[in-house]
Design an enzyme around this catalytic site. Structure first.
Site, PDB file in Angstrom:
ATOM      1  N   GLU A  54      -9.267 -10.449  -8.284  1.00  0.00           N
ATOM      2  CA  GLU A  54      -8.312  -9.351  -8.113  1.00  0.00           C
ATOM      3  C   GLU A  54      -7.171  -9.428  -9.123  1.00  0.00           C
ATOM      4  O   GLU A  54      -6.707  -8.396  -9.636  1.00  0.00           O
ATOM      5  CB  GLU A  54      -7.777  -9.368  -6.675  1.00  0.00           C
ATOM      6  CG  GLU A  54      -8.871  -9.018  -5.663  1.00  0.00           C
ATOM      7  CD  GLU A  54      -8.489  -9.277  -4.212  1.00  0.00           C
ATOM      8  OE1 GLU A  54      -7.338  -9.688  -3.951  1.00  0.00           O
ATOM      9  OE2 GLU A  54      -9.344  -9.070  -3.331  1.00  0.00           O
ATOM     10  N   LYS A  82       0.819  -1.215   0.000  1.00  0.00           N
ATOM     11  CA  LYS A  82       0.000   0.000   0.000  1.00  0.00           C
ATOM     12  C   LYS A  82       0.859   1.274   0.000  1.00  0.00           C
ATOM     13  O   LYS A  82       2.049   1.227   0.329  1.00  0.00           O
ATOM     14  CB  LYS A  82      -0.952  -0.042   1.206  1.00  0.00           C
ATOM     15  CG  LYS A  82      -1.978  -1.188   1.112  1.00  0.00           C
ATOM     16  CD  LYS A  82      -2.975  -1.176   2.269  1.00  0.00           C
ATOM     17  CE  LYS A  82      -3.998  -2.292   2.117  1.00  0.00           C
ATOM     18  NZ  LYS A  82      -5.014  -2.294   3.205  1.00  0.00           N
ATOM     19  N   HIS A  87      -2.150  -5.457   1.272  1.00  0.00           N
ATOM     20  CA  HIS A  87      -3.388  -6.203   0.964  1.00  0.00           C
ATOM     21  C   HIS A  87      -3.000  -7.578   0.463  1.00  0.00           C
ATOM     22  O   HIS A  87      -2.009  -7.718  -0.254  1.00  0.00           O
ATOM     23  CB  HIS A  87      -4.188  -5.487  -0.132  1.00  0.00           C
ATOM     24  CG  HIS A  87      -5.258  -6.361  -0.719  1.00  0.00           C
ATOM     25  ND1 HIS A  87      -6.502  -6.499  -0.150  1.00  0.00           N
ATOM     26  CD2 HIS A  87      -5.243  -7.201  -1.802  1.00  0.00           C
ATOM     27  CE1 HIS A  87      -7.212  -7.367  -0.857  1.00  0.00           C
ATOM     28  NE2 HIS A  87      -6.467  -7.808  -1.865  1.00  0.00           N
ATOM     29  N   TYR A  95     -12.384  -2.790  -3.783  1.00  0.00           N
ATOM     30  CA  TYR A  95     -12.935  -2.811  -2.418  1.00  0.00           C
ATOM     31  C   TYR A  95     -14.464  -2.774  -2.400  1.00  0.00           C
ATOM     32  O   TYR A  95     -15.054  -2.321  -1.416  1.00  0.00           O
ATOM     33  CB  TYR A  95     -12.375  -1.638  -1.615  1.00  0.00           C
ATOM     34  CG  TYR A  95     -10.976  -1.861  -1.087  1.00  0.00           C
ATOM     35  CD1 TYR A  95     -10.658  -2.987  -0.317  1.00  0.00           C
ATOM     36  CD2 TYR A  95      -9.950  -0.944  -1.332  1.00  0.00           C
ATOM     37  CE1 TYR A  95      -9.372  -3.195   0.174  1.00  0.00           C
ATOM     38  CE2 TYR A  95      -8.656  -1.143  -0.832  1.00  0.00           C
ATOM     39  CZ  TYR A  95      -8.379  -2.266  -0.082  1.00  0.00           C
ATOM     40  OH  TYR A  95      -7.107  -2.470   0.423  1.00  0.00           O
ATOM     41  N   ASN A 135      -2.641  -0.340   6.989  1.00  0.00           N
ATOM     42  CA  ASN A 135      -2.074  -1.607   7.468  1.00  0.00           C
ATOM     43  C   ASN A 135      -1.092  -2.254   6.482  1.00  0.00           C
ATOM     44  O   ASN A 135      -0.985  -3.470   6.405  1.00  0.00           O
ATOM     45  CB  ASN A 135      -3.189  -2.577   7.879  1.00  0.00           C
ATOM     46  CG  ASN A 135      -4.102  -2.915   6.716  1.00  0.00           C
ATOM     47  OD1 ASN A 135      -3.919  -2.408   5.615  1.00  0.00           O
ATOM     48  ND2 ASN A 135      -5.066  -3.777   6.945  1.00  0.00           N
TER      49      ASN A 135
HETATM   50  P1  IDP Z   1      -8.089  -7.345   4.951  1.00  0.00           P
HETATM   51  O1  IDP Z   1      -7.262  -6.326   4.198  1.00  0.00           O
HETATM   52  O2  IDP Z   1      -7.340  -7.966   6.082  1.00  0.00           O
HETATM   53  O3  IDP Z   1      -8.719  -8.378   4.028  1.00  0.00           O
HETATM   54  P2  IDP Z   1     -10.742  -6.117   5.112  1.00  0.00           P
HETATM   55  O4  IDP Z   1     -11.706  -6.354   6.216  1.00  0.00           O
HETATM   56  O5  IDP Z   1     -11.023  -6.754   3.789  1.00  0.00           O
HETATM   57  O6  IDP Z   1      -9.304  -6.546   5.646  1.00  0.00           O
HETATM   58  O7  IDP Z   1     -10.617  -4.545   4.926  1.00  0.00           O
HETATM   59  C1  IDP Z   1      -9.999  -3.996   3.785  1.00  0.00           C
HETATM   60  C2  IDP Z   1      -9.095  -2.868   4.218  1.00  0.00           C
HETATM   61  O8  IDP Z   1      -9.906  -1.816   4.748  1.00  0.00           O
HETATM   62  C3  IDP Z   1      -8.116  -3.211   5.330  1.00  0.00           C
HETATM   63  O9  IDP Z   1      -6.934  -3.812   4.858  1.00  0.00           O
HETATM   64  C4  IDP Z   1      -7.865  -1.837   5.946  1.00  0.00           C
HETATM   65  O10 IDP Z   1      -6.928  -1.087   5.174  1.00  0.00           O
HETATM   66  C5  IDP Z   1      -9.224  -1.181   5.820  1.00  0.00           C
HETATM   67  N1  IDP Z   1     -10.040  -1.341   7.030  1.00  0.00           N
HETATM   68  C6  IDP Z   1     -10.632  -2.478   7.490  1.00  0.00           C
HETATM   69  N2  IDP Z   1     -11.311  -2.261   8.627  1.00  0.00           N
HETATM   70  C7  IDP Z   1     -11.151  -0.939   8.909  1.00  0.00           C
HETATM   71  C8  IDP Z   1     -11.628  -0.084   9.965  1.00  0.00           C
HETATM   72  O11 IDP Z   1     -12.324  -0.507  10.891  1.00  0.00           O
HETATM   73  N3  IDP Z   1     -11.238   1.228   9.904  1.00  0.00           N
HETATM   74  C9  IDP Z   1     -10.477   1.723   8.909  1.00  0.00           C
HETATM   75  N4  IDP Z   1     -10.020   0.966   7.893  1.00  0.00           N
HETATM   76  C10 IDP Z   1     -10.348  -0.357   7.885  1.00  0.00           C
HETATM   77 MG    MG Z   2     -10.156  -8.193   2.561  1.00  0.00          MG
END
Ligand code: IDP
Ligand code: MG
Length: 147
Positions: free
Chosen positions: A126, A9, A115, A49, A112
């Site tokens: 994807e 990212k 992805h 997304y 984080n």
């Molecule tokens: P993942 O990336 O572990 O699959 P997902 O639930 O698919 O997690 O969420 C996609 C992305 O959205 C996450 O990687 C993170 O960057 C962001 N995200 C997920 N939950 C939150 C939240 O509660 N607050 C802000 N950003 C979030």
């Molecule tokens: Mg995800």
């Protein structure tokens, strides 16, 4: 042999973590099948997304993922989807174990670091979204039998 899509990212690119992250995957025995640096467009981000469309973090997430260059990679290996997800760690870096990419480099959930596809169907979707077939390189790694 499975394939999975990884996105390093924009914040990880700015923090100069590209080499470190790719190195982890190489050392684990995952093969890079395709790789490029791109600035993800809002159009592409929204499709990528789309499952989160109704969430309150959706708009800021789109803004973040399009905010600068990302590195997009297709990795191949035995159970690659599960292996790579485990290497990334929990979605919220505060819950991610030390030794995982998010657990070592992240602190905020939106930012984080990385992805990774979460299932076979997501991986296929994807990969097709980010790459065209000629971008996937067919080659052999000499060390494969030693992995
Ligand atoms: P993942 O990336 O572990 O699959 P997902 O639930 O698919 O997690 O969420 C996609 C992305 O959205 C996450 O990687 C993170 O960057 C962001 N995200 C997920 N939950 C939150 C939240 O509660 N607050 C802000 N950003 C979030
Ligand atoms: Mg995800």
């Amino acid at each position: 042999m499975e394939r999975t899509l990884v996105i390093i990212k924009p914040n990880a690119v700015q923090r100069e973590l590209i080499g470190d992250i790719i190195s982890r995957f190489e050392k684990r025995g995952l093969k890079i099948v395709a790789m490029k640096m791109i600035v993800i467009t809002p159009e592409l981000a929204k499709v990528h997304y789309q499952e989160h469309q109704a969430k309150d973090f959706y708009q800021p997430l789109i803004k973040f993922i399009t905010s600068g260059p990302s590195v997009v990679i297709i990795l191949e290996g035995d159970r690659a989807i599960e292996v790579v997800r485990k290497m990334c760690g929990a979605t919220d870096p505060l819950d991610a174990d030390p030794g995982t990419i998010r657990g070592d480099y992240g602190i905020r959930v939106r930012q984080n670091i990385i992805h990774a596809s979460d299932s076979l169907s997501s991986a296929e979707r994807e990969i097709a979204l980010f790459f065209s077939t000629p971008e996937l390189i067919d080659y052999k790694l000499a060390a494969r039998p030693w992995i």
